[in-house]
Write a protein that holds these residues in place. Structure first.
Motif, PDB file in Angstrom:
ATOM      1  N   SER A 390      29.538  17.695 -61.519  1.00 41.98           N
ATOM      2  CA  SER A 390      28.073  17.769 -61.605  1.00 41.98           C
ATOM      3  C   SER A 390      27.578  17.412 -62.995  1.00 41.98           C
ATOM      4  O   SER A 390      26.380  17.249 -63.218  1.00 41.98           O
ATOM      5  N   THR A 391      28.517  17.281 -63.959  1.00 44.42           N
ATOM      6  CA  THR A 391      28.132  16.931 -65.333  1.00 44.42           C
ATOM      7  C   THR A 391      27.993  15.422 -65.530  1.00 44.42           C
ATOM      8  O   THR A 391      27.627  14.977 -66.624  1.00 44.42           O
ATOM      9  N   LEU A 392      28.275  14.613 -64.493  1.00 48.78           N
ATOM     10  CA  LEU A 392      28.261  13.157 -64.620  1.00 48.78           C
ATOM     11  C   LEU A 392      26.878  12.655 -65.040  1.00 48.78           C
ATOM     12  O   LEU A 392      25.882  12.919 -64.381  1.00 48.78           O
ATOM     13  N   GLU A 393      26.835  11.914 -66.159  1.00 47.51           N
ATOM     14  CA  GLU A 393      25.585  11.366 -66.686  1.00 47.51           C
ATOM     15  C   GLU A 393      25.501   9.855 -66.555  1.00 47.51           C
ATOM     16  O   GLU A 393      24.403   9.293 -66.507  1.00 47.51           O
ATOM     17  N   ALA A 394      26.669   9.184 -66.551  1.00 51.05           N
ATOM     18  CA  ALA A 394      26.691   7.722 -66.548  1.00 51.05           C
ATOM     19  C   ALA A 394      27.676   7.237 -65.491  1.00 51.05           C
ATOM     20  O   ALA A 394      28.782   7.763 -65.371  1.00 51.05           O
ATOM     21  N   LYS A 412      21.775   9.487 -66.127  1.00 49.46           N
ATOM     22  CA  LYS A 412      20.904   8.866 -67.132  1.00 49.46           C
ATOM     23  C   LYS A 412      21.195   7.372 -67.274  1.00 49.46           C
ATOM     24  O   LYS A 412      20.345   6.620 -67.762  1.00 49.46           O
ATOM     25  N   TYR A 413      22.379   6.976 -66.839  1.00 46.05           N
ATOM     26  CA  TYR A 413      22.816   5.573 -66.951  1.00 46.05           C
ATOM     27  C   TYR A 413      23.425   5.179 -65.626  1.00 46.05           C
ATOM     28  O   TYR A 413      24.300   5.858 -65.094  1.00 46.05           O
ATOM     29  N   LEU A 582      18.459   5.057 -75.319  1.00 48.33           N
ATOM     30  CA  LEU A 582      18.896   6.154 -74.469  1.00 48.33           C
ATOM     31  C   LEU A 582      18.953   7.468 -75.231  1.00 48.33           C
ATOM     32  O   LEU A 582      19.440   7.521 -76.353  1.00 48.33           O
ATOM     33  N   GLU A 583      18.465   8.512 -74.617  1.00 50.49           N
ATOM     34  CA  GLU A 583      18.595   9.857 -75.151  1.00 50.49           C
ATOM     35  C   GLU A 583      19.829  10.488 -74.515  1.00 50.49           C
ATOM     36  O   GLU A 583      19.752  11.237 -73.550  1.00 50.49           O
ATOM     37  N   ILE A 584      20.954  10.134 -75.075  1.00 51.85           N
ATOM     38  CA  ILE A 584      22.233  10.544 -74.520  1.00 51.85           C
ATOM     39  C   ILE A 584      23.183  10.785 -75.685  1.00 51.85           C
ATOM     40  O   ILE A 584      23.029  10.187 -76.746  1.00 51.85           O
ATOM     41  N   SER A 585      24.138  11.684 -75.520  1.00 52.51           N
ATOM     42  CA  SER A 585      25.007  12.055 -76.628  1.00 52.51           C
ATOM     43  C   SER A 585      25.798  10.850 -77.129  1.00 52.51           C
ATOM     44  O   SER A 585      26.136   9.941 -76.372  1.00 52.51           O
ATOM     45  N   GLU A 586      26.130  10.853 -78.421  1.00 51.29           N
ATOM     46  CA  GLU A 586      26.832   9.730 -79.038  1.00 51.29           C
ATOM     47  C   GLU A 586      28.206   9.518 -78.417  1.00 51.29           C
ATOM     48  O   GLU A 586      28.643   8.376 -78.253  1.00 51.29           O
TER      49      GLU A 586
END
Length: 601
Positions: A390-394, A412-413, A582-586
């Motif tokens: 459930s943590t999948l962002e991209a 997010k991506y 993108l507002e996403i962690s580095e």
């Protein structure tokens, strides 16, 4: 000969596994591959024999017995340096290459100063004809310096090995790798002084194969006279011809943090790398056939594992056991067909998984990947995912058969070729999406109006007819459109936040002639604009330049680039990387860069 025959059969199996096969044929080939790898391992272990290495030292020919000998020796060195540098300087224009000339003169003076110090010491009464320092000059042995100076005491190993170092072709394992070590030192240092009690530190060391009768006899003890082995950061190892990992070698390199192994057409087995507990990054390039259970035991600090472009056909349960801190795993461009249900279970810290360009069938079980945030996967066959975190962002995926195992609202991506049909019933399916790249299903642009895309910042797609972008895309910053054949007015009316616009026209130069102000209505604060055409050339664009320039604020400085098929205007020093929006962690955004894995090497 036996190993060679096995190798030929492995190559034949690999070629067959690239084809579409029925399940029985595929299983039979994979079973045969495992059996062959077992036979190779058994053959090698049964044929280990001892070898007494011959001393191949070359007798020293430099003899400095008198004061006159010493003076002439050092004068010759000075003349050689002057010729090398003067030749190089004479080819440089004093105005155009001012900095390069200054650097070359500094390097020459540094070398001459060291030669003078050696001269003075060699001329002292207690050293004449006895304890001498020797200087060796090498011209352009790398791309970093015009010349390098090596200094060594009369009894140092380098003085004996130096004639071999000048040879272009070496074969013996120790000689080949001693030469590699010296070349690495010369890349990082203008002057290499082995008379200094402080041993040199190397950022990277290249190890080449060379020849040997028995790898169990090979060691790196010769390094002790040259460098501090404990300070080597990375090793690149050429392993063509090996079918088992030479574990003894790593005993001399136990502190390294980066390992690159190329052309290794064998398997890796239990505890092959357990001594390398400081290893952070490992790369295998070409050849690797199989990963057996517990192969990576002991690598408690390994964070990056790149296994792309190898020959892996299957991943069995246990092959990644021990990688308790692995965060990034690249398995792209293998021919992986079968993945055990528990393969990824040990990888609790993994955040990035690349399984692109494989031959996966049926399912991929992602059980255990509790922190997975970026998944890149495709196959020539249809398959489905199980236990997606459930943590999948991209997500990069050619097509999803169903979206039921993926929380699309958290994405997010998204880089995808075809959306699953069940997504269309949920207008909030992509409510947090910031990046969408969709190059195959966008010909029907109605999907853009079916979803809440208020957070979308980047859109890369193909449209034959540029659509009228709605208010749900009002926050779009970056827009790239390809294969355009039709272009209506007022398409961008609601895209007032747009900073980057690139349009590629598909073989229809007349389309540009019809462009008027209304085609770009709503856009007036661009940082970058690009117009390209495929298969044709632009006609005169001078009449359209005012329209293109009006897309920018009048107060900014603009840069232009034009040719027959390309027209670009941009704000000076503008960085057009879409990932910047993108507002996403580095730690995730850097993996989305195509050069991420390459930059680690």
């Amino acid at each position: 000969m036996i190993v060679s025959n096995y190798s030929d059969r492995l190559q034949e199996i690999r070629r067959k596994l690239y084809q579409k096969l029925d399940d029985k044929t595929e299983n039979d080939l994979i079973r045969e591959k495992k059996e062959i790898l077992n036979k190779i391992k058994e053959h090698i272990q049964n044929n280990i024999c001892s070898e007494n290495k011959q001393n191949k030292q070359v007798p020293l020919e430099i003899k400095l017995l008198t004061r006159k000998d010493i003076v002439e020796y050092h004068d010759d060195l000075v003349r050689k340096i002057d010729i090398i540098f003067e030749t190089e300087l004479s080819s440089l224009n004093t105005t155009e290459y001012k900095e390069e000339i200054e650097d070359l003169n500094k390097e020459r003076m540094l070398i001459l100063d060291e030669i003078q110090k050696c001269r003075d010491e060699n001329l002292s009464d207690e050293n004449i004809g006895k304890r001498l320092k020797f200087c060796f000059i090498y011209e352009k042995i790398n791309d970093y310096y015009i010349a390098n100076l090596f200094i060594a005491n009369y009894d140092h190993d380098f003085v004996t090995f130096e004639p071999k170092f000048r040879e272009k072709y070496l074969d013996d394992f120790e000689e080949v790798n001693k030469s590699c070590l010296l070349n690495c030192l010369a890349e990082e240092n203008l002057i290499i002084d082995f008379t200094n009690s402080t041993k040199y530190e190397l950022n990277g060391l290249r190890i080449k194969r060379g020849t040997f009768e028995n790898f169990s006899q090979v060691n790196f003890d010769f390094m002790n006279e040259y460098i501090n082995k404990d300070m080597i950061q990375g090793v690149s190892f050429e392993m063509y011809g090996f079918y088992l990992i030479p574990k003894k070698v790593f005993k001399s390199l136990r502190t390294i943090k980066r390992l690159f192994i190329n052309d290794y057409y064998g398997l890796i087995d239990s505890n092959d790398f357990d001594i390398l507990e400081n290893l952070v990054s490992a790369r295998f390039l070409r050849g690797l056939q199989e990963i057996r259970p517990n192969s990576f035991n002991g690598l408690i600090n390994l964070t990056y594992l790149n296994l792309s472009s190898c020959c892996l056909s299957y991943l069995d349960d246990g092959c990644f056991d021990g990688l308790v801190n692995l965060k990034y795993l690249n398995l792209q461009s293998n021919d992986i067909r079968q993945i055990g249900d528990n393969v990824f279970a040990p990888l609790k810290q993994l955040i990035c998984l690349n399984l692109r360009e494989n031959m996966i069938k049926n399912k991929v079980n992602l059980k255990g990947l509790e922190n997975l945030r970026y998944l890149n996967i495709n196959s020539s066959f249809l398959f489905h995912l199980k236990n997606v975190s459930s943590t999948l962002e991209a997500l990069t995926f050619d097509q999803l058969t169903k979206s039921e195992d993926i929380n699309t609202q958290a994405l997010k991506y998204l880089n995808i070729s075809k959306l699953p049909e069940d997504v269309y019933d949920n207008p909030e399916a992509f409510k947090d999406l910031q990046y969408l790249e969709a190059n195959r299903f966008c010909s029907d642009h109605q999907f853009l109006n079916q979803f809440n895309l208020q957070n979308l910042k980047v859109l890369i797609c193909k449209f034959e007819n540029i659509p009228k972008f709605g208010q749900n895309l009002c926050n779009l910053k970056y827009l790239e459109i390809e294969d355009v054949r039709e272009f209506d007015t007022n398409c961008f009316e609601y895209l007032k936040q747009l900073e980057y616009l690139a349009i590629t026209i598909y073989g229809k130069a007349s389309l540009v002639e019809k462009i008027e102000d209304d085609h770009f209505k709503g856009i007036n604060d661009l940082k970058y604009f690009c117009l390209k055409i495929k298969f044709e050339a632009f006609r005169d664009l001078s009449e359209k330049e005012n329209i293109f320039e009006s897309l920018f604020k009048s107060s900014v400085n603009l840069s232009y680039y034009k040719n027959s098929s390309f027209y670009q205007i941009s704000v000076s020093d503008f960085d057009g990387n879409p990932l910047n929006y993108l507002e996403i962690s580095e730690e995730i955004s850097e993996t989305l860069d195509d050069l991420f894995w390459q930059n680690l090497e």
